[in-house]
Design a protein around this motif. Structure first.
Motif, short mmCIF file in Angstrom:
data_model
loop_
_atom_site.label_atom_id
_atom_site.label_comp_id
_atom_site.label_asym_id
_atom_site.label_seq_id
_atom_site.Cartn_x
_atom_site.Cartn_y
_atom_site.Cartn_z
N PRO A 58 -7.95 38.44 27.43
CA PRO A 58 -8.09 37.04 26.98
C PRO A 58 -7.19 36.75 25.78
O PRO A 58 -6.97 37.62 24.95
CB PRO A 58 -9.57 36.93 26.63
N ARG A 59 -6.69 35.51 25.73
CA ARG A 59 -5.74 35.15 24.67
C ARG A 59 -6.34 34.27 23.59
O ARG A 59 -5.73 34.09 22.55
CB ARG A 59 -4.54 34.45 25.29
N ASN A 60 -7.50 33.68 23.83
CA ASN A 60 -8.10 32.82 22.81
C ASN A 60 -9.63 32.93 22.90
O ASN A 60 -10.16 33.63 23.76
CB ASN A 60 -7.61 31.37 22.97
N GLU A 61 -10.31 32.22 22.00
CA GLU A 61 -11.77 32.33 21.94
C GLU A 61 -12.46 31.84 23.22
O GLU A 61 -13.44 32.42 23.66
CB GLU A 61 -12.32 31.59 20.72
N GLU A 62 -11.94 30.77 23.81
CA GLU A 62 -12.53 30.25 25.04
C GLU A 62 -12.44 31.29 26.16
O GLU A 62 -13.42 31.54 26.88
CB GLU A 62 -11.81 28.97 25.47
N ARG A 68 -16.65 37.51 28.48
CA ARG A 68 -17.96 38.11 28.21
C ARG A 68 -18.98 37.64 29.25
O ARG A 68 -19.80 38.41 29.71
CB ARG A 68 -18.43 37.74 26.80
N ARG A 69 -18.89 36.38 29.63
CA ARG A 69 -19.81 35.84 30.65
C ARG A 69 -19.60 36.53 31.99
O ARG A 69 -20.56 36.86 32.68
CB ARG A 69 -19.60 34.33 30.78
N ILE A 70 -18.35 36.72 32.38
CA ILE A 70 -18.06 37.40 33.66
C ILE A 70 -18.70 38.78 33.67
O ILE A 70 -19.34 39.18 34.66
CB ILE A 70 -16.54 37.51 33.89
N ILE A 71 -18.58 39.48 32.56
CA ILE A 71 -19.11 40.85 32.48
C ILE A 71 -20.64 40.83 32.40
O ILE A 71 -21.31 41.54 33.16
CB ILE A 71 -18.49 41.58 31.27
N SER A 72 -21.20 39.99 31.53
CA SER A 72 -22.66 40.00 31.34
C SER A 72 -23.41 39.48 32.56
O SER A 72 -24.49 39.96 32.87
CB SER A 72 -23.05 39.19 30.10
N GLU A 73 -22.83 38.50 33.27
CA GLU A 73 -23.49 37.95 34.45
C GLU A 73 -23.06 38.65 35.73
O GLU A 73 -23.50 38.28 36.81
CB GLU A 73 -23.22 36.45 34.56
N ASP A 74 -22.18 39.65 35.59
CA ASP A 74 -21.69 40.42 36.73
C ASP A 74 -21.14 39.50 37.83
O ASP A 74 -21.46 39.64 39.01
CB ASP A 74 -22.79 41.32 37.28
N LEU A 75 -20.29 38.54 37.41
CA LEU A 75 -19.70 37.60 38.36
C LEU A 75 -18.65 38.29 39.21
O LEU A 75 -17.95 39.20 38.75
CB LEU A 75 -19.07 36.42 37.62
N TRP A 76 -18.51 37.85 40.43
CA TRP A 76 -17.48 38.37 41.33
C TRP A 76 -16.20 37.60 41.06
O TRP A 76 -16.22 36.38 40.94
CB TRP A 76 -17.90 38.17 42.77
N TYR A 77 -15.13 38.30 40.94
CA TYR A 77 -13.86 37.60 40.70
C TYR A 77 -12.98 37.69 41.93
O TYR A 77 -13.19 38.56 42.76
CB TYR A 77 -13.17 38.15 39.44
N PRO A 78 -12.10 36.71 42.07
CA PRO A 78 -11.77 35.67 41.11
C PRO A 78 -12.88 34.63 40.98
O PRO A 78 -13.60 34.35 41.93
CB PRO A 78 -10.50 35.04 41.68
N VAL A 79 -12.97 34.07 39.78
CA VAL A 79 -13.92 33.00 39.48
C VAL A 79 -13.10 31.72 39.31
O VAL A 79 -12.20 31.67 38.48
CB VAL A 79 -14.72 33.29 38.20
N VAL A 80 -13.40 30.70 40.12
CA VAL A 80 -12.67 29.43 40.04
C VAL A 80 -13.51 28.46 39.22
O VAL A 80 -14.68 28.21 39.54
CB VAL A 80 -12.39 28.85 41.45
N VAL A 81 -12.90 27.95 38.14
CA VAL A 81 -13.58 27.07 37.21
C VAL A 81 -12.85 25.73 37.16
O VAL A 81 -11.63 25.69 36.95
CB VAL A 81 -13.63 27.70 35.79
N ILE A 82 -13.59 24.65 37.36
CA ILE A 82 -13.03 23.31 37.25
C ILE A 82 -13.95 22.51 36.33
O ILE A 82 -15.17 22.46 36.56
CB ILE A 82 -12.93 22.62 38.63
N GLU A 83 -13.37 21.91 35.30
CA GLU A 83 -14.14 21.12 34.34
C GLU A 83 -15.30 21.94 33.76
O GLU A 83 -16.44 21.46 33.70
CB GLU A 83 -14.67 19.85 35.00
N ASP A 84 -15.01 23.18 33.34
CA ASP A 84 -15.98 24.08 32.71
C ASP A 84 -17.15 24.45 33.62
O ASP A 84 -18.19 24.91 33.14
CB ASP A 84 -16.50 23.48 31.39
N GLU A 85 -17.02 24.25 34.92
CA GLU A 85 -18.07 24.60 35.88
C GLU A 85 -17.54 25.66 36.83
O GLU A 85 -16.44 25.52 37.38
CB GLU A 85 -18.48 23.36 36.68
N ILE A 86 -18.33 26.72 37.02
CA ILE A 86 -17.97 27.72 38.02
C ILE A 86 -18.19 27.07 39.38
O ILE A 86 -19.31 26.70 39.73
CB ILE A 86 -18.83 28.99 37.90
N VAL A 87 -17.11 26.92 40.13
CA VAL A 87 -17.20 26.27 41.44
C VAL A 87 -17.41 27.31 42.53
O VAL A 87 -18.16 27.09 43.47
CB VAL A 87 -15.93 25.43 41.71
#
Length: 114
Positions: A58-62, A68-87
């Protein structure tokens, strides 16, 4: 709406260079981002910009917070995000992506001509 400097809606694709163990024969996250950009260009013209983010670098705080969320929630990647929502996560669900774009008022280029 979250837009780029060029005025395009930004679609974020979080992933990493390492393909997940359960994603045998699936394209990498970076390949998925490139594929989505090509698809969007054909369907929506120049309204969208896909930005790939390696969550392990990661390059910035966002980006750090989302990593951290991907790791803590054990999300499957790739994760597609539009308007701050995991789609969608894992193998991208195009129906969900198109539905979200429609909700945001993004129209396919042939519909815009009507």
């Amino acid at each position: 709406m979250r837009k780029t400097e060029e005025g395009k809606l930004e679609v974020l694709v979080y992933g990493t260079g390492i393909i997940c163990a359960s994603c045998i024969n699936a394209p990498s996250s970076e390949e998925t981002a490139s594929w989505l950009q090509s698809l969007f260009d054909r369907k929506y013209g120049n309204q969208l910009k896909v930005r790939y983010i390696d969550f392990q670098k990661p390059r910035n705080e966002e980006e750090k917070a989302f990593a951290r969320r991907i790791i803590s929630e054990d999300l499957w990647y790739p994760v597609v995000v539009i308007e701050d929502e995991i789609v969608t996560e894992g193998n991208p669900n195009l129906k969900k992506i198109f539905k979200k774009l429609d909700q945001l008022g993004i129209k396919p280029k042939d519909e815009k001509m009507k």
